[in-house]
Design a protein around this motif. Sequence first.
Motif, PDB file in Angstrom:
ATOM      1  N   HIS A  59       0.851  -1.199   0.000  1.00  0.00           N
ATOM      2  CA  HIS A  59       0.000   0.000   0.000  1.00  0.00           C
ATOM      3  C   HIS A  59       0.884   1.245   0.000  1.00  0.00           C
ATOM      4  CE1 HIS A  59      -3.948   1.853   1.735  1.00  0.00           C
ATOM      5  NE2 HIS A  59      -3.420   2.612   0.773  1.00  0.00           N
ATOM      6  N   ILE A  60       0.867   1.957  -1.124  1.00  0.00           N
ATOM      7  CA  ILE A  60       1.684   3.160  -1.303  1.00  0.00           C
ATOM      8  C   ILE A  60       0.769   4.359  -1.495  1.00  0.00           C
ATOM      9  CG2 ILE A  60       3.362   4.281  -2.840  1.00  0.00           C
ATOM     10  CD1 ILE A  60       4.462   1.420  -3.398  1.00  0.00           C
ATOM     11  N   VAL A  61       1.163   5.498  -0.931  1.00  0.00           N
ATOM     12  CA  VAL A  61       0.422   6.751  -1.050  1.00  0.00           C
ATOM     13  C   VAL A  61       1.268   7.726  -1.865  1.00  0.00           C
ATOM     14  CG1 VAL A  61      -0.593   8.686   0.213  1.00  0.00           C
ATOM     15  CG2 VAL A  61      -0.696   6.386   1.176  1.00  0.00           C
ATOM     16  N   VAL A  62       0.621   8.461  -2.766  1.00  0.00           N
ATOM     17  CA  VAL A  62       1.299   9.481  -3.579  1.00  0.00           C
ATOM     18  C   VAL A  62       0.628  10.819  -3.297  1.00  0.00           C
ATOM     19  CG1 VAL A  62       1.879  10.244  -5.913  1.00  0.00           C
ATOM     20  CG2 VAL A  62       1.834   7.793  -5.387  1.00  0.00           C
ATOM     21  N   ILE A  63       1.437  11.838  -2.935  1.00  0.00           N
ATOM     22  CA  ILE A  63       0.905  13.163  -2.626  1.00  0.00           C
ATOM     23  C   ILE A  63       1.715  14.238  -3.345  1.00  0.00           C
ATOM     24  CG2 ILE A  63       0.017  12.496  -0.353  1.00  0.00           C
ATOM     25  CD1 ILE A  63       2.464  13.956   0.888  1.00  0.00           C
ATOM     26  N   PRO A  64       1.054  15.345  -3.695  1.00  0.00           N
ATOM     27  CA  PRO A  64       1.819  16.500  -4.151  1.00  0.00           C
ATOM     28  C   PRO A  64       2.434  17.173  -2.918  1.00  0.00           C
ATOM     29  CG  PRO A  64      -0.504  17.054  -4.101  1.00  0.00           C
ATOM     30  CD  PRO A  64      -0.387  15.598  -3.734  1.00  0.00           C
ATOM     31  N   LYS A  65       3.599  17.758  -3.069  1.00  0.00           N
ATOM     32  CA  LYS A  65       4.218  18.468  -1.944  1.00  0.00           C
ATOM     33  C   LYS A  65       3.524  19.804  -1.680  1.00  0.00           C
ATOM     34  CE  LYS A  65       8.706  16.258  -2.315  1.00  0.00           C
ATOM     35  NZ  LYS A  65      10.136  16.457  -2.628  1.00  0.00           N
ATOM     36  N   SER A 108       0.892  16.658 -13.629  1.00  0.00           N
ATOM     37  CA  SER A 108       1.604  15.813 -14.588  1.00  0.00           C
ATOM     38  C   SER A 108       2.648  14.966 -13.866  1.00  0.00           C
ATOM     39  CB  SER A 108       2.259  16.682 -15.662  1.00  0.00           C
ATOM     40  OG  SER A 108       2.979  15.895 -16.560  1.00  0.00           O
ATOM     41  N   GLU A 109       3.340  15.592 -12.913  1.00  0.00           N
ATOM     42  CA  GLU A 109       4.346  14.867 -12.136  1.00  0.00           C
ATOM     43  C   GLU A 109       3.697  13.829 -11.220  1.00  0.00           C
ATOM     44  OE1 GLU A 109       7.976  16.161  -9.252  1.00  0.00           O
ATOM     45  OE2 GLU A 109       7.508  17.496 -10.921  1.00  0.00           O
ATOM     46  N   VAL A 110       2.569  14.186 -10.604  1.00  0.00           N
ATOM     47  CA  VAL A 110       1.826  13.236  -9.762  1.00  0.00           C
ATOM     48  C   VAL A 110       1.443  12.011 -10.589  1.00  0.00           C
ATOM     49  CG1 VAL A 110      -0.382  12.840  -8.571  1.00  0.00           C
ATOM     50  CG2 VAL A 110       0.943  14.907  -8.074  1.00  0.00           C
ATOM     51  N   LEU A 111       0.860  12.247 -11.757  1.00  0.00           N
ATOM     52  CA  LEU A 111       0.418  11.135 -12.604  1.00  0.00           C
ATOM     53  C   LEU A 111       1.597  10.305 -13.110  1.00  0.00           C
ATOM     54  CD1 LEU A 111      -2.466  12.878 -14.543  1.00  0.00           C
ATOM     55  CD2 LEU A 111      -2.656  11.228 -12.668  1.00  0.00           C
ATOM     56  N   ASP A 158       4.083  -5.204 -12.709  1.00  0.00           N
ATOM     57  CA  ASP A 158       5.169  -6.112 -13.093  1.00  0.00           C
ATOM     58  C   ASP A 158       5.442  -7.138 -11.996  1.00  0.00           C
ATOM     59  OD1 ASP A 158       5.481  -4.776 -15.505  1.00  0.00           O
ATOM     60  OD2 ASP A 158       7.280  -3.680 -14.880  1.00  0.00           O
ATOM     61  N   LYS A 159       5.416  -6.682 -10.743  1.00  0.00           N
ATOM     62  CA  LYS A 159       5.744  -7.549  -9.607  1.00  0.00           C
ATOM     63  C   LYS A 159       4.603  -8.503  -9.233  1.00  0.00           C
ATOM     64  CE  LYS A 159       7.528  -7.211  -4.882  1.00  0.00           C
ATOM     65  NZ  LYS A 159       7.957  -6.285  -3.817  1.00  0.00           N
ATOM     66  N   PHE A 160       3.355  -7.995  -9.254  1.00  0.00           N
ATOM     67  CA  PHE A 160       2.214  -8.769  -8.749  1.00  0.00           C
ATOM     68  C   PHE A 160       1.190  -9.149  -9.808  1.00  0.00           C
ATOM     69  CE2 PHE A 160       3.464  -5.926  -5.140  1.00  0.00           C
ATOM     70  CZ  PHE A 160       4.008  -6.901  -4.328  1.00  0.00           C
ATOM     71  N   GLY A 161       1.247  -8.519 -10.973  1.00  0.00           N
ATOM     72  CA  GLY A 161       0.286  -8.802 -12.024  1.00  0.00           C
ATOM     73  C   GLY A 161      -0.979  -7.971 -11.963  1.00  0.00           C
ATOM     74  N   ALA A 162      -1.075  -7.037 -10.991  1.00  0.00           N
ATOM     75  CA  ALA A 162      -2.253  -6.192 -10.849  1.00  0.00           C
ATOM     76  C   ALA A 162      -2.017  -5.165  -9.750  1.00  0.00           C
ATOM     77  CB  ALA A 162      -3.477  -7.032 -10.492  1.00  0.00           C
ATOM     78  N   CYS A 163      -2.861  -4.145  -9.726  1.00  0.00           N
ATOM     79  CA  CYS A 163      -2.904  -3.199  -8.605  1.00  0.00           C
ATOM     80  C   CYS A 163      -4.147  -2.339  -8.757  1.00  0.00           C
ATOM     81  CB  CYS A 163      -1.646  -2.338  -8.526  1.00  0.00           C
ATOM     82  SG  CYS A 163      -1.477  -1.111  -9.831  1.00  0.00           S
ATOM     83  N   THR A 164      -4.464  -1.592  -7.721  1.00  0.00           N
ATOM     84  CA  THR A 164      -5.559  -0.626  -7.745  1.00  0.00           C
ATOM     85  C   THR A 164      -4.969   0.755  -7.541  1.00  0.00           C
ATOM     86  OG1 THR A 164      -7.147  -2.201  -6.850  1.00  0.00           O
ATOM     87  CG2 THR A 164      -7.671   0.127  -6.564  1.00  0.00           C
ATOM     88  N   VAL A 165      -5.453   1.727  -8.322  1.00  0.00           N
ATOM     89  CA  VAL A 165      -5.074   3.129  -8.171  1.00  0.00           C
ATOM     90  C   VAL A 165      -6.358   3.885  -7.872  1.00  0.00           C
ATOM     91  CG1 VAL A 165      -4.137   5.176  -9.323  1.00  0.00           C
ATOM     92  CG2 VAL A 165      -3.166   2.915  -9.814  1.00  0.00           C
ATOM     93  N   SER A 166      -6.372   4.649  -6.760  1.00  0.00           N
ATOM     94  CA  SER A 166      -7.606   5.354  -6.408  1.00  0.00           C
ATOM     95  C   SER A 166      -7.321   6.648  -5.654  1.00  0.00           C
ATOM     96  CB  SER A 166      -8.507   4.459  -5.548  1.00  0.00           C
ATOM     97  OG  SER A 166      -7.901   4.201  -4.300  1.00  0.00           O
ATOM     98  N   HIS A 197      -6.096  16.658   1.759  1.00  0.00           N
ATOM     99  CA  HIS A 197      -4.902  16.924   0.945  1.00  0.00           C
ATOM    100  C   HIS A 197      -4.957  15.854  -0.137  1.00  0.00           C
ATOM    101  CE1 HIS A 197      -0.496  18.229   0.717  1.00  0.00           C
ATOM    102  NE2 HIS A 197      -0.583  17.274  -0.204  1.00  0.00           N
ATOM    103  N   MET A 198      -4.993  16.269  -1.409  1.00  0.00           N
ATOM    104  CA  MET A 198      -5.122  15.283  -2.477  1.00  0.00           C
ATOM    105  C   MET A 198      -4.069  14.204  -2.318  1.00  0.00           C
ATOM    106  SD  MET A 198      -4.952  15.699  -6.616  1.00  0.00           S
ATOM    107  CE  MET A 198      -3.251  16.219  -6.582  1.00  0.00           C
ATOM    108  N   HIS A 199      -4.510  12.971  -2.366  1.00  0.00           N
ATOM    109  CA  HIS A 199      -3.592  11.848  -2.277  1.00  0.00           C
ATOM    110  C   HIS A 199      -4.172  10.668  -3.046  1.00  0.00           C
ATOM    111  CE1 HIS A 199      -6.389  11.389   1.097  1.00  0.00           C
ATOM    112  NE2 HIS A 199      -6.133  10.094   1.077  1.00  0.00           N
ATOM    113  N   TRP A 200      -3.287   9.836  -3.503  1.00  0.00           N
ATOM    114  CA  TRP A 200      -3.647   8.674  -4.315  1.00  0.00           C
ATOM    115  C   TRP A 200      -3.127   7.427  -3.630  1.00  0.00           C
ATOM    116  CZ3 TRP A 200      -6.110   9.329  -9.121  1.00  0.00           C
ATOM    117  CH2 TRP A 200      -6.279  10.662  -9.512  1.00  0.00           C
ATOM    118  N   HIS A 201      -3.924   6.377  -3.648  1.00  0.00           N
ATOM    119  CA  HIS A 201      -3.527   5.087  -3.106  1.00  0.00           C
ATOM    120  C   HIS A 201      -3.210   4.146  -4.267  1.00  0.00           C
ATOM    121  CE1 HIS A 201      -4.971   5.988   0.991  1.00  0.00           C
ATOM    122  NE2 HIS A 201      -5.885   6.698   0.354  1.00  0.00           N
TER     123      HIS A 201
END
Length: 109
Positions: A38-44, A62-65, A77-85, A96-100
Amino acid sequence: MEDFYCREVLSGNTQVETVVDTKNVLAFYHTHPFYEEHIVVIPKKHITSFITVKEEESIIMSEVLSVIKEIATDMDDKFGACTVSTNIGDYQTNKHMHWHIHFGKRIRD
């Protein structure tokens, strides 16, 4: 307005395990993961939500995406699938905008 990412993560008050760190984006392992991976992506920069992004923030988005794509590709590549939300409105408990990006069984509610 609750903003864990500005108050804790970006300030350094809460240490995180970094996955990607760029000029405008930080990606890290979730501090209390709901999934096996489970990884989170946020803009600074503080951006409240995906639907509040302003035109002048398009370079940041653009950098976030790009970071999301990199991590999702690695996970696929590692698991064969994932969810982005991302959540919006009342579903978004942290304003605060964040992506899982996650894979695997749910490990907690």
